[in-house]
Design an enzyme around this catalytic site. Structure first.
Site, PDB file in Angstrom:
ATOM      1  N   ASN A   9       3.053 -51.852 126.933  1.00  0.00           N
ATOM      2  CA  ASN A   9       4.296 -52.576 127.213  1.00  0.00           C
ATOM      3  C   ASN A   9       5.413 -51.534 127.295  1.00  0.00           C
ATOM      4  O   ASN A   9       5.857 -51.020 126.284  1.00  0.00           O
ATOM      5  CB  ASN A   9       4.546 -53.582 126.078  1.00  0.00           C
ATOM      6  CG  ASN A   9       5.902 -54.260 126.184  1.00  0.00           C
ATOM      7  OD1 ASN A   9       6.565 -54.168 127.219  1.00  0.00           O
ATOM      8  ND2 ASN A   9       6.306 -54.930 125.120  1.00  0.00           N
ATOM      9  N   TRP A  10       5.827 -51.253 128.525  1.00  0.00           N
ATOM     10  CA  TRP A  10       6.806 -50.170 128.706  1.00  0.00           C
ATOM     11  C   TRP A  10       8.222 -50.599 128.367  1.00  0.00           C
ATOM     12  O   TRP A  10       9.129 -49.773 128.320  1.00  0.00           O
ATOM     13  CB  TRP A  10       6.768 -49.671 130.155  1.00  0.00           C
ATOM     14  CG  TRP A  10       5.483 -49.009 130.553  1.00  0.00           C
ATOM     15  CD1 TRP A  10       4.325 -48.892 129.804  1.00  0.00           C
ATOM     16  CD2 TRP A  10       5.213 -48.371 131.798  1.00  0.00           C
ATOM     17  NE1 TRP A  10       3.370 -48.222 130.521  1.00  0.00           N
ATOM     18  CE2 TRP A  10       3.890 -47.885 131.751  1.00  0.00           C
ATOM     19  CE3 TRP A  10       5.965 -48.162 132.953  1.00  0.00           C
ATOM     20  CZ2 TRP A  10       3.299 -47.201 132.816  1.00  0.00           C
ATOM     21  CZ3 TRP A  10       5.381 -47.482 134.017  1.00  0.00           C
ATOM     22  CH2 TRP A  10       4.064 -47.007 133.941  1.00  0.00           C
ATOM     23  N   LYS A  11       8.432 -51.904 128.213  1.00  0.00           N
ATOM     24  CA  LYS A  11       9.771 -52.437 127.898  1.00  0.00           C
ATOM     25  C   LYS A  11      10.797 -51.962 128.932  1.00  0.00           C
ATOM     26  O   LYS A  11      10.463 -51.825 130.106  1.00  0.00           O
ATOM     27  CB  LYS A  11      10.151 -52.067 126.463  1.00  0.00           C
ATOM     28  CG  LYS A  11       9.051 -52.441 125.469  1.00  0.00           C
ATOM     29  CD  LYS A  11       9.479 -52.376 124.038  1.00  0.00           C
ATOM     30  CE  LYS A  11       8.301 -52.771 123.155  1.00  0.00           C
ATOM     31  NZ  LYS A  11       8.648 -52.844 121.738  1.00  0.00           N
ATOM     32  N   HIS A  95       7.161 -62.291 123.918  1.00  0.00           N
ATOM     33  CA  HIS A  95       7.335 -61.093 123.080  1.00  0.00           C
ATOM     34  C   HIS A  95       8.479 -61.338 122.102  1.00  0.00           C
ATOM     35  O   HIS A  95       9.460 -62.009 122.438  1.00  0.00           O
ATOM     36  CB  HIS A  95       7.623 -59.880 123.968  1.00  0.00           C
ATOM     37  CG  HIS A  95       7.577 -58.593 123.199  1.00  0.00           C
ATOM     38  ND1 HIS A  95       8.644 -58.159 122.436  1.00  0.00           N
ATOM     39  CD2 HIS A  95       6.594 -57.686 123.038  1.00  0.00           C
ATOM     40  CE1 HIS A  95       8.297 -57.015 121.849  1.00  0.00           C
ATOM     41  NE2 HIS A  95       7.066 -56.710 122.197  1.00  0.00           N
ATOM     42  N   GLU A  97      10.848 -59.568 121.210  1.00  0.00           N
ATOM     43  CA  GLU A  97      12.174 -59.165 121.710  1.00  0.00           C
ATOM     44  C   GLU A  97      12.759 -60.240 122.625  1.00  0.00           C
ATOM     45  O   GLU A  97      13.970 -60.455 122.651  1.00  0.00           O
ATOM     46  CB  GLU A  97      12.076 -57.798 122.416  1.00  0.00           C
ATOM     47  CG  GLU A  97      11.920 -56.668 121.403  1.00  0.00           C
ATOM     48  CD  GLU A  97      11.134 -55.463 121.892  1.00  0.00           C
ATOM     49  OE1 GLU A  97      10.926 -55.307 123.104  1.00  0.00           O
ATOM     50  OE2 GLU A  97      10.710 -54.670 121.025  1.00  0.00           O
ATOM     51  N   GLU A 174       1.823 -59.559 116.647  1.00  0.00           N
ATOM     52  CA  GLU A 174       2.746 -58.443 116.474  1.00  0.00           C
ATOM     53  C   GLU A 174       3.742 -58.761 115.365  1.00  0.00           C
ATOM     54  O   GLU A 174       4.728 -59.483 115.607  1.00  0.00           O
ATOM     55  CB  GLU A 174       3.525 -58.196 117.771  1.00  0.00           C
ATOM     56  CG  GLU A 174       2.664 -57.831 118.945  1.00  0.00           C
ATOM     57  CD  GLU A 174       3.455 -57.073 120.004  1.00  0.00           C
ATOM     58  OE1 GLU A 174       3.086 -55.925 120.290  1.00  0.00           O
ATOM     59  OE2 GLU A 174       4.461 -57.592 120.496  1.00  0.00           O
ATOM     60  N   GLY A 180       8.138 -50.854 116.818  1.00  0.00           N
ATOM     61  CA  GLY A 180       9.076 -49.759 117.047  1.00  0.00           C
ATOM     62  C   GLY A 180       9.623 -49.129 115.779  1.00  0.00           C
ATOM     63  O   GLY A 180      10.575 -48.351 115.818  1.00  0.00           O
ATOM     64  N   SER A 220       3.752 -50.422 116.392  1.00  0.00           N
ATOM     65  CA  SER A 220       3.595 -49.013 116.006  1.00  0.00           C
ATOM     66  C   SER A 220       2.149 -48.532 116.044  1.00  0.00           C
ATOM     67  O   SER A 220       1.723 -47.755 115.183  1.00  0.00           O
ATOM     68  CB  SER A 220       4.221 -48.762 114.631  1.00  0.00           C
ATOM     69  OG  SER A 220       5.614 -49.036 114.667  1.00  0.00           O
ATOM     70  N   GLY A 241       3.652 -50.270 122.561  1.00  0.00           N
ATOM     71  CA  GLY A 241       4.967 -49.996 123.134  1.00  0.00           C
ATOM     72  C   GLY A 241       5.172 -48.497 123.288  1.00  0.00           C
ATOM     73  O   GLY A 241       4.709 -47.876 124.241  1.00  0.00           O
ATOM     74  N   GLY A 242       5.862 -47.907 122.323  1.00  0.00           N
ATOM     75  CA  GLY A 242       6.258 -46.493 122.387  1.00  0.00           C
ATOM     76  C   GLY A 242       5.149 -45.538 122.809  1.00  0.00           C
ATOM     77  O   GLY A 242       5.352 -44.684 123.675  1.00  0.00           O
TER      78      GLY A 242
HETATM   79  P1  PGA Z   1       5.644 -50.436 119.541  1.00  0.00           P
HETATM   80  O1  PGA Z   1       5.857 -51.798 120.365  1.00  0.00           O
HETATM   81  O2  PGA Z   1       4.233 -49.991 119.795  1.00  0.00           O
HETATM   82  O3  PGA Z   1       6.661 -49.477 120.087  1.00  0.00           O
HETATM   83  O4  PGA Z   1       5.869 -50.767 118.098  1.00  0.00           O
HETATM   84  C1  PGA Z   1       4.853 -52.766 120.455  1.00  0.00           C
HETATM   85  C2  PGA Z   1       5.339 -53.958 121.234  1.00  0.00           C
HETATM   86  O5  PGA Z   1       6.511 -54.332 121.095  1.00  0.00           O
HETATM   87  O6  PGA Z   1       4.586 -54.575 122.014  1.00  0.00           O
END
Ligand code: PGA
Length: 259
Positions: A9-11, A95, A97, A174, A180, A220, A241-242
């Site tokens: 997930n590149w956001k 998600h 977010e 999640e 993050g 994470s 994500g990251g």
């Molecule tokens: P993260 O994000 O790996 O940067 O914690 C995961 C996500 O939000 O899908």
């Protein structure tokens, strides 16, 4: 036997040009890898260019959100036919977010995933508790509300959706406090939540469907912690994500997740 699935997930990261650089490198790193489904979810603006790079590779394309109407007066929204136009196969819905900053609710998550299913896209439906909820021992209650609420109407015989359709959905657990932050849930904490979600699916859809649905862990995930997470019986992959923003770390996670 559930095939592991690792999705990046590149956001809100990567211009179209930067995205091409990343997937070109990733494509080389994971060429010919089998035993794992690989998905990247760039921002909408990079879908077309990434799609071209991914043609005839083992990496599938996903989007980060979708609106439920196919077209119309919905300024700023993107529909499933638009995503399919670029060869998108997966779409993340709900998600945390989106829930936290953009007013997403279980009801709108449900509308989005129905639209995705109706057009043959695979929804990756996200659920998870925040820190206050975990500390107040509300984790299971929150998961129950989210699973039932966002998948409401999905059970066979209700509103037309079948176990077959549930089989096409990927669930991502999640914990919001782990996203993050560098604070991963321990493998046993994650396993406990995954087993709970699978148990809920068994109650709603029956044991066979519950056993076939893949549940990803997200929050994470890194090359260092993926193996311990994947060793848990109910963890079938990761939503990353990251660590998906660098080809080497994402490829290391993919490699470690192969069965
Ligand atoms: P993260 O994000 O790996 O940067 O914690 C995961 C996500 O939000 O899908």
């Amino acid at each position: 036997m559930r095939t592991p699935i690792i999705a990046g997930n590149w956001k809100l990261n990567k211009t179209s040009r930067e995205a091409i650089v990343l997937v070109e490198e990733l494509k080389r790193e994971v060429a010919d890898l089998e035993g794992v489904d690989i998905v990247v979810c760039p921002p909408f603006t990079a879908l077309e260019s990434v799609s071209e790079v991914l043609t005839e590779t083992n990496i599938a394309l996903g989007a980060q959100n979708v609106y439920w109407a196919d077209s119309g007066a919905f300024t700023g929204e993107i529909s499933t036919p638009m995503l399919k136009d670029f060869g998108v196969q997966y779409v993340i819905v709900g998600h945390s977010e989106r829930r936290q900053y953009f007013g997403e609710t279980n009801e709108t998550v449900n509308k989005r995933l129905r639209a995705a299913l109706a057009h043959g896209l695979t929804p990756i439906v996200c659920v998870g508790e925040n820190l206050a909820e975990r500390e107040a021992d509300q984790t299971f209650a929150v998961l129950q509300t989210q699973v039932q609420g966002s998948l409401a109407g999905l059970p066979a015989g209700q509103a037309g959706l079948t176990c077959d359709e549930m089989n096409k959905i990927v669930v991502a657990y999640e914990p919001v406090w782990a996203i993050g932050t560098g604070k991963t849930a321990t493998p046993s904490m994650a396993q406990e939540a995954h087993a709970f979600v699978r148990g809920l699916l068994a109650k709603i859809f029956g044991p066979d469907t519950a056993q076939s649905v893949r549940i990803q862990y997200g929050g994470s995930v890194t090359p260092e912690n993926i193996a311990a997470l994947m060793s848990q019986p109910d963890i079938d992959g990761a939503l990353v994500g990251g660590a998906s923003l660098k080809a080497a770390s994402f490829a290391a996670i993919i490699n470690a997740a192969r069965k």
